[in-house]
Scaffold this motif. Structure first.
Motif, PDB file in Angstrom:
ATOM      1  N   ALA A  47       0.834  -1.212   0.000  1.00  0.00           N
ATOM      2  CA  ALA A  47       0.000   0.000   0.000  1.00  0.00           C
ATOM      3  C   ALA A  47       0.865   1.256   0.000  1.00  0.00           C
ATOM      4  CB  ALA A  47      -0.941  -0.014   1.203  1.00  0.00           C
ATOM      5  N   ALA A  48       1.986   1.204   0.697  1.00  0.00           N
ATOM      6  CA  ALA A  48       2.873   2.376   0.782  1.00  0.00           C
ATOM      7  C   ALA A  48       3.458   2.759  -0.569  1.00  0.00           C
ATOM      8  CB  ALA A  48       3.994   2.112   1.782  1.00  0.00           C
ATOM      9  N   THR A  49       3.532   1.824  -1.491  1.00  0.00           N
ATOM     10  CA  THR A  49       4.083   2.130  -2.817  1.00  0.00           C
ATOM     11  C   THR A  49       3.048   2.749  -3.751  1.00  0.00           C
ATOM     12  OG1 THR A  49       3.610  -0.062  -3.724  1.00  0.00           O
ATOM     13  CG2 THR A  49       5.749   0.246  -2.634  1.00  0.00           C
ATOM     14  N   SER A  50       1.779   2.762  -3.341  1.00  0.00           N
ATOM     15  CA  SER A  50       0.712   3.304  -4.180  1.00  0.00           C
ATOM     16  C   SER A  50       0.663   4.826  -4.060  1.00  0.00           C
ATOM     17  CB  SER A  50      -0.638   2.725  -3.760  1.00  0.00           C
ATOM     18  OG  SER A  50      -1.684   3.404  -4.429  1.00  0.00           O
ATOM     19  N   ARG A  51       0.578   5.481  -5.169  1.00  0.00           N
ATOM     20  CA  ARG A  51       0.520   6.943  -5.178  1.00  0.00           C
ATOM     21  C   ARG A  51      -0.747   7.449  -4.505  1.00  0.00           C
ATOM     22  NH1 ARG A  51      -0.293  10.453 -10.565  1.00  0.00           N
ATOM     23  NH2 ARG A  51      -0.440  12.480  -9.582  1.00  0.00           N
ATOM     24  N   HIS A  52      -1.858   6.760  -4.731  1.00  0.00           N
ATOM     25  CA  HIS A  52      -3.148   7.239  -4.243  1.00  0.00           C
ATOM     26  C   HIS A  52      -3.589   6.595  -2.931  1.00  0.00           C
ATOM     27  CE1 HIS A  52      -3.707   9.424  -7.949  1.00  0.00           C
ATOM     28  NE2 HIS A  52      -3.411   8.328  -8.621  1.00  0.00           N
ATOM     29  N   LEU A  56      -3.212   4.133   3.393  1.00  0.00           N
ATOM     30  CA  LEU A  56      -3.737   2.853   3.853  1.00  0.00           C
ATOM     31  C   LEU A  56      -2.678   2.032   4.588  1.00  0.00           C
ATOM     32  CD1 LEU A  56      -6.032   0.726   3.850  1.00  0.00           C
ATOM     33  CD2 LEU A  56      -5.246   0.030   1.589  1.00  0.00           C
ATOM     34  N   ALA A  57      -1.425   2.247   4.293  1.00  0.00           N
ATOM     35  CA  ALA A  57      -0.339   1.439   4.871  1.00  0.00           C
ATOM     36  C   ALA A  57      -0.371   1.442   6.396  1.00  0.00           C
ATOM     37  CB  ALA A  57       1.019   1.932   4.369  1.00  0.00           C
ATOM     38  N   GLY A  58      -0.632   2.568   7.007  1.00  0.00           N
ATOM     39  CA  GLY A  58      -0.651   2.662   8.459  1.00  0.00           C
ATOM     40  C   GLY A  58      -1.880   2.045   9.105  1.00  0.00           C
ATOM     41  N   ALA A  59      -2.850   1.679   8.298  1.00  0.00           N
ATOM     42  CA  ALA A  59      -4.086   1.096   8.827  1.00  0.00           C
ATOM     43  C   ALA A  59      -4.040  -0.426   8.887  1.00  0.00           C
ATOM     44  CB  ALA A  59      -5.271   1.542   7.976  1.00  0.00           C
ATOM     45  N   MET A  60      -2.970  -1.025   8.399  1.00  0.00           N
ATOM     46  CA  MET A  60      -2.874  -2.487   8.412  1.00  0.00           C
ATOM     47  C   MET A  60      -2.641  -2.981   9.839  1.00  0.00           C
ATOM     48  SD  MET A  60      -3.446  -3.316   5.403  1.00  0.00           S
ATOM     49  CE  MET A  60      -3.385  -2.644   3.756  1.00  0.00           C
ATOM     50  N   SER A  61      -3.338  -4.031  10.208  1.00  0.00           N
ATOM     51  CA  SER A  61      -3.183  -4.584  11.548  1.00  0.00           C
ATOM     52  C   SER A  61      -3.588  -6.047  11.533  1.00  0.00           C
ATOM     53  CB  SER A  61      -4.050  -3.814  12.549  1.00  0.00           C
ATOM     54  OG  SER A  61      -5.417  -4.060  12.308  1.00  0.00           O
ATOM     55  N   TYR A  62      -3.401  -6.678  12.673  1.00  0.00           N
ATOM     56  CA  TYR A  62      -3.934  -8.028  12.836  1.00  0.00           C
ATOM     57  C   TYR A  62      -4.464  -8.177  14.241  1.00  0.00           C
ATOM     58  CZ  TYR A  62       0.585  -9.251  14.991  1.00  0.00           C
ATOM     59  OH  TYR A  62       1.699  -9.300  15.789  1.00  0.00           O
ATOM     60  N   ASP A  63      -5.465  -9.013  14.371  1.00  0.00           N
ATOM     61  CA  ASP A  63      -6.072  -9.304  15.663  1.00  0.00           C
ATOM     62  C   ASP A  63      -6.048 -10.800  15.872  1.00  0.00           C
ATOM     63  OD1 ASP A  63      -6.908  -6.658  16.374  1.00  0.00           O
ATOM     64  OD2 ASP A  63      -8.544  -6.836  14.923  1.00  0.00           O
ATOM     65  N   ASN A  88     -11.296  -1.051   0.981  1.00  0.00           N
ATOM     66  CA  ASN A  88     -12.224  -1.613  -0.002  1.00  0.00           C
ATOM     67  C   ASN A  88     -11.961  -1.059  -1.398  1.00  0.00           C
ATOM     68  OD1 ASN A  88     -13.589  -3.306   1.728  1.00  0.00           O
ATOM     69  ND2 ASN A  88     -15.127  -1.789   2.256  1.00  0.00           N
ATOM     70  N   VAL A  89     -11.687   0.231  -1.475  1.00  0.00           N
ATOM     71  CA  VAL A  89     -11.419   0.850  -2.778  1.00  0.00           C
ATOM     72  C   VAL A  89     -10.102   0.336  -3.352  1.00  0.00           C
ATOM     73  CG1 VAL A  89     -11.072   3.032  -4.012  1.00  0.00           C
ATOM     74  CG2 VAL A  89     -12.707   2.912  -2.114  1.00  0.00           C
ATOM     75  N   TYR A  90      -9.071   0.265  -2.528  1.00  0.00           N
ATOM     76  CA  TYR A  90      -7.751  -0.180  -2.986  1.00  0.00           C
ATOM     77  C   TYR A  90      -7.788  -1.615  -3.509  1.00  0.00           C
ATOM     78  CZ  TYR A  90      -2.712  -1.247  -2.759  1.00  0.00           C
ATOM     79  OH  TYR A  90      -1.422  -1.620  -3.048  1.00  0.00           O
ATOM     80  N   TYR A  91      -8.441  -2.487  -2.779  1.00  0.00           N
ATOM     81  CA  TYR A  91      -8.430  -3.897  -3.169  1.00  0.00           C
ATOM     82  C   TYR A  91      -9.540  -4.283  -4.139  1.00  0.00           C
ATOM     83  CZ  TYR A  91      -4.890  -4.495   0.370  1.00  0.00           C
ATOM     84  OH  TYR A  91      -3.729  -4.391   1.096  1.00  0.00           O
ATOM     85  N   PHE A  92     -10.719  -3.668  -4.025  1.00  0.00           N
ATOM     86  CA  PHE A  92     -11.849  -4.117  -4.832  1.00  0.00           C
ATOM     87  C   PHE A  92     -12.335  -3.087  -5.834  1.00  0.00           C
ATOM     88  CE2 PHE A  92     -12.017  -6.299  -0.701  1.00  0.00           C
ATOM     89  CZ  PHE A  92     -11.707  -7.567  -1.153  1.00  0.00           C
ATOM     90  N   GLY A  93     -11.987  -1.825  -5.639  1.00  0.00           N
ATOM     91  CA  GLY A  93     -12.345  -0.784  -6.600  1.00  0.00           C
ATOM     92  C   GLY A  93     -13.781  -0.330  -6.494  1.00  0.00           C
ATOM     93  N   THR A  94     -14.063   0.710  -7.256  1.00  0.00           N
ATOM     94  CA  THR A  94     -15.416   1.249  -7.379  1.00  0.00           C
ATOM     95  C   THR A  94     -15.648   1.529  -8.853  1.00  0.00           C
ATOM     96  OG1 THR A  94     -14.806   3.590  -7.229  1.00  0.00           O
ATOM     97  CG2 THR A  94     -15.168   2.423  -5.134  1.00  0.00           C
ATOM     98  N   SER A  95     -16.797   2.087  -9.167  1.00  0.00           N
ATOM     99  CA  SER A  95     -17.068   2.442 -10.561  1.00  0.00           C
ATOM    100  C   SER A  95     -16.156   3.568 -11.042  1.00  0.00           C
ATOM    101  CB  SER A  95     -18.530   2.872 -10.715  1.00  0.00           C
ATOM    102  OG  SER A  95     -18.783   4.016  -9.915  1.00  0.00           O
TER     103      SER A  95
END
Length: 129
Positions: A47-52, A56-63, A88-95
Protein backbone atom coordinates in the motif's frame (compact mmCIF):
# COMPACT_ATOMS: atom_id res chain seq x y z
CA UNK A 1 -11.83 -7.70 3.70
CA UNK A 2 -9.39 -9.58 5.82
CA UNK A 3 -7.29 -12.69 5.97
CA UNK A 4 -8.11 -15.49 8.34
CA UNK A 5 -5.32 -17.87 9.24
CA UNK A 6 -6.28 -20.65 11.57
CA UNK A 7 -4.71 -23.61 13.27
CA UNK A 8 -7.48 -26.18 12.83
CA UNK A 9 -5.09 -28.89 11.58
CA UNK A 10 -3.08 -28.65 14.79
CA UNK A 11 -6.31 -28.95 16.76
CA UNK A 12 -7.25 -32.09 14.85
CA UNK A 13 -3.81 -33.52 15.57
CA UNK A 14 -4.26 -32.77 19.26
CA UNK A 15 -7.71 -34.35 19.35
CA UNK A 16 -6.67 -37.44 17.41
CA UNK A 17 -3.65 -38.26 19.50
CA UNK A 18 -4.71 -36.85 22.85
CA UNK A 19 -1.11 -37.12 24.07
CA UNK A 20 0.28 -34.02 22.43
CA UNK A 21 2.13 -31.75 24.80
CA UNK A 22 0.14 -29.04 26.56
CA UNK A 23 2.10 -26.28 24.88
CA UNK A 24 1.10 -27.22 21.32
CA UNK A 25 -1.42 -24.36 21.21
CA UNK A 26 1.14 -21.89 22.57
CA UNK A 27 3.72 -22.94 19.98
CA UNK A 28 1.12 -22.90 17.19
CA UNK A 29 0.13 -19.39 18.23
CA UNK A 30 3.78 -18.28 18.00
CA UNK A 31 4.02 -19.60 14.42
CA UNK A 32 0.71 -18.02 13.41
CA UNK A 33 1.54 -14.69 15.02
CA UNK A 34 4.80 -14.50 13.07
CA UNK A 35 2.92 -15.33 9.86
CA UNK A 36 0.27 -12.70 10.59
CA UNK A 37 2.99 -10.11 11.23
CA UNK A 38 4.67 -10.96 7.91
CA UNK A 39 1.36 -10.69 6.01
CA UNK A 40 0.61 -7.36 7.70
CA UNK A 41 4.04 -5.97 6.84
CA UNK A 42 3.72 -6.98 3.19
CA UNK A 43 0.22 -5.50 2.92
CA UNK A 44 1.52 -2.24 4.40
CA UNK A 45 4.59 -2.20 2.14
CA UNK A 46 2.45 -2.77 -0.96
CA UNK A 47 0.00 0.00 0.00
CA UNK A 48 2.87 2.38 0.78
CA UNK A 49 4.08 2.13 -2.82
CA UNK A 50 0.71 3.30 -4.18
CA UNK A 51 0.52 6.94 -5.18
CA UNK A 52 -3.15 7.24 -4.24
CA UNK A 53 -3.48 4.74 -1.41
CA UNK A 54 -0.29 5.12 0.63
CA UNK A 55 -2.33 6.37 3.62
CA UNK A 56 -3.74 2.85 3.85
CA UNK A 57 -0.34 1.44 4.87
CA UNK A 58 -0.65 2.66 8.46
CA UNK A 59 -4.09 1.10 8.83
CA UNK A 60 -2.87 -2.49 8.41
CA UNK A 61 -3.18 -4.58 11.55
CA UNK A 62 -3.93 -8.03 12.84
CA UNK A 63 -6.07 -9.30 15.66
CA UNK A 64 -5.90 -12.62 17.44
CA UNK A 65 -9.07 -14.69 17.34
CA UNK A 66 -8.84 -17.38 19.99
CA UNK A 67 -11.36 -20.15 20.41
CA UNK A 68 -11.20 -23.18 22.66
CA UNK A 69 -8.15 -25.13 21.58
CA UNK A 70 -7.49 -22.93 18.55
CA UNK A 71 -5.40 -19.87 17.73
CA UNK A 72 -6.19 -17.74 14.70
CA UNK A 73 -5.39 -14.29 13.32
CA UNK A 74 -7.33 -11.85 11.17
CA UNK A 75 -5.13 -9.56 9.07
CA UNK A 76 -6.05 -6.53 6.98
CA UNK A 77 -6.93 -2.83 6.98
CA UNK A 78 -8.52 -1.57 10.19
CA UNK A 79 -11.34 0.81 9.28
CA UNK A 80 -11.02 2.47 12.68
CA UNK A 81 -7.51 3.68 11.83
CA UNK A 82 -6.61 6.64 9.66
CA UNK A 83 -6.79 5.58 6.01
CA UNK A 84 -8.39 2.24 6.81
CA UNK A 85 -11.60 3.00 4.95
CA UNK A 86 -9.57 3.11 1.72
CA UNK A 87 -9.08 -0.67 1.91
CA UNK A 88 -12.22 -1.61 0.00
CA UNK A 89 -11.42 0.85 -2.78
CA UNK A 90 -7.75 -0.18 -2.99
CA UNK A 91 -8.43 -3.90 -3.17
CA UNK A 92 -11.85 -4.12 -4.83
CA UNK A 93 -12.34 -0.78 -6.60
CA UNK A 94 -15.42 1.25 -7.38
CA UNK A 95 -17.07 2.44 -10.56
CA UNK A 96 -14.59 5.35 -10.47
CA UNK A 97 -11.43 3.30 -10.18
CA UNK A 98 -9.26 1.63 -7.62
CA UNK A 99 -8.95 -2.12 -7.37
CA UNK A 100 -5.21 -1.89 -7.93
CA UNK A 101 -4.11 -3.68 -4.73
CA UNK A 102 -3.41 -7.41 -4.75
CA UNK A 103 -4.94 -8.71 -1.53
CA UNK A 104 -3.74 -12.26 -2.17
CA UNK A 105 -0.07 -11.45 -2.76
CA UNK A 106 1.00 -11.64 0.91
CA UNK A 107 -0.67 -15.03 1.26
CA UNK A 108 1.12 -16.32 -1.81
CA UNK A 109 4.36 -15.16 -0.22
CA UNK A 110 3.77 -16.25 3.37
CA UNK A 111 1.45 -19.23 2.85
CA UNK A 112 4.10 -21.82 1.92
CA UNK A 113 6.39 -20.70 4.78
CA UNK A 114 3.53 -20.82 7.26
CA UNK A 115 2.45 -24.26 6.08
CA UNK A 116 6.00 -25.55 6.40
CA UNK A 117 6.42 -24.09 9.88
CA UNK A 118 3.14 -25.68 11.01
CA UNK A 119 4.12 -29.00 9.43
CA UNK A 120 7.49 -28.87 11.22
CA UNK A 121 5.70 -28.15 14.48
CA UNK A 122 3.27 -31.03 13.93
CA UNK A 123 6.18 -33.34 13.20
CA UNK A 124 7.99 -32.20 16.33
CA UNK A 125 4.95 -32.88 18.50
CA UNK A 126 4.26 -36.13 16.66
CA UNK A 127 7.69 -37.41 17.70
CA UNK A 128 6.73 -36.83 21.33
CA UNK A 129 3.94 -39.42 21.13
Amino acid sequence: MSFYIDSSEMRVLEQNFGKVSGDVLKRTDEVLKKGAQNVKEELAADAATSRHFRALAGAMSYDSDYRPGQAAYEVGPDKNRRGGSLGNVYYFGTSRGGGTGDIDKPLRTEGPKLEQNLADLAEQFGRQL
